[in-house]
Design a protein around this motif. Structure first.
Motif, PDB file in Angstrom:
ATOM      1  N   CYS A 119      15.151  51.185   7.810  1.00  0.00           N
ATOM      2  CA  CYS A 119      13.732  51.573   7.675  1.00  0.00           C
ATOM      3  C   CYS A 119      13.065  51.810   9.037  1.00  0.00           C
ATOM      4  O   CYS A 119      11.918  52.235   9.103  1.00  0.00           O
ATOM      5  N   CYS A 121      11.843  49.839  11.142  1.00  0.00           N
ATOM      6  CA  CYS A 121      10.747  48.960  11.552  1.00  0.00           C
ATOM      7  C   CYS A 121      11.187  48.125  12.754  1.00  0.00           C
ATOM      8  O   CYS A 121      12.379  47.955  13.005  1.00  0.00           O
ATOM      9  N   CYS A 144      17.618  46.039   3.169  1.00  0.00           N
ATOM     10  CA  CYS A 144      17.738  47.253   3.963  1.00  0.00           C
ATOM     11  C   CYS A 144      19.220  47.540   4.240  1.00  0.00           C
ATOM     12  O   CYS A 144      19.645  48.692   4.229  1.00  0.00           O
TER      13      CYS A 144
END
Ligand code: ZN
Length: 151
Positions: A119, A121, A144
């Motif tokens: 993702c 992040c 994830c």
């Protein structure tokens, strides 16, 4: 990145005036704001560091700065005591010190930030590591990692 970190540490250690503790850093930062009397510097240092600061720690450092021509004494009126003031070289020195410290802080923070392979992040701590096709990948969580595996 490690290389730049070392350069900053070396700069601080090799500086014309040895900056060996935080009291000295703060004293320079205070003088960067405005000229100050010795007792003012001590009072402000105590407020900053939340502990008693001995004059015996501050005055020798001020004398050393003065000898290195990084500060000068400024006469301010007849009855008032003299104020310490950064010279042009002192101002430059203080600014370099601030820059180097900012660099060190920034490097020590960004050095430890990871990015989730799925993702994207930013992860400061508690990341999830998984080996996939012989490569170790970093994820923010196992979900994830699973999603990445399926994609
Ligand atoms: Zn993620």
């Amino acid at each position: 990145m490690q290389k730049y970190l070392n350069v900053s540490v070396i700069w601080i250690l090799m500086a014309p005036v040895k900056i060996t503790n935080l009291v000295k850093v703060y004293a320079l930062l205070l003088l960067k704001k405005r000229p100050m009397h010795g007792y003012e510097i001590i009072k402000e240092l105590e407020a900053y560091m939340l502990r008693a600061i001995s004059a015996a720690h501050v005055y020798p450092f001020l004398r050393m700065l003065q000898k290195s021509k990084l500060i000068s004494l400024k006469e301010s009126g007849k009855r008032e005591k003299k104020q310490y003031e950064l010279t042009k070289a002192g101002n430059q020195f203080a600014q370099e010190l601030i820059d180097k410290f900012a660099e060190l802080v920034e490097l020590s923070i960004t050095h430890n930030i990871k990015t989730c392979a799925h993702c994207h992040c930013k992860i400061i701590e508690g990341w999830h590591k998984e080996k996939m096709k012989g490569k170790v990948l970093i994820f923010c969580c196992s979900r994830c990692a699973d999603a990445f595996k399926k994609s």
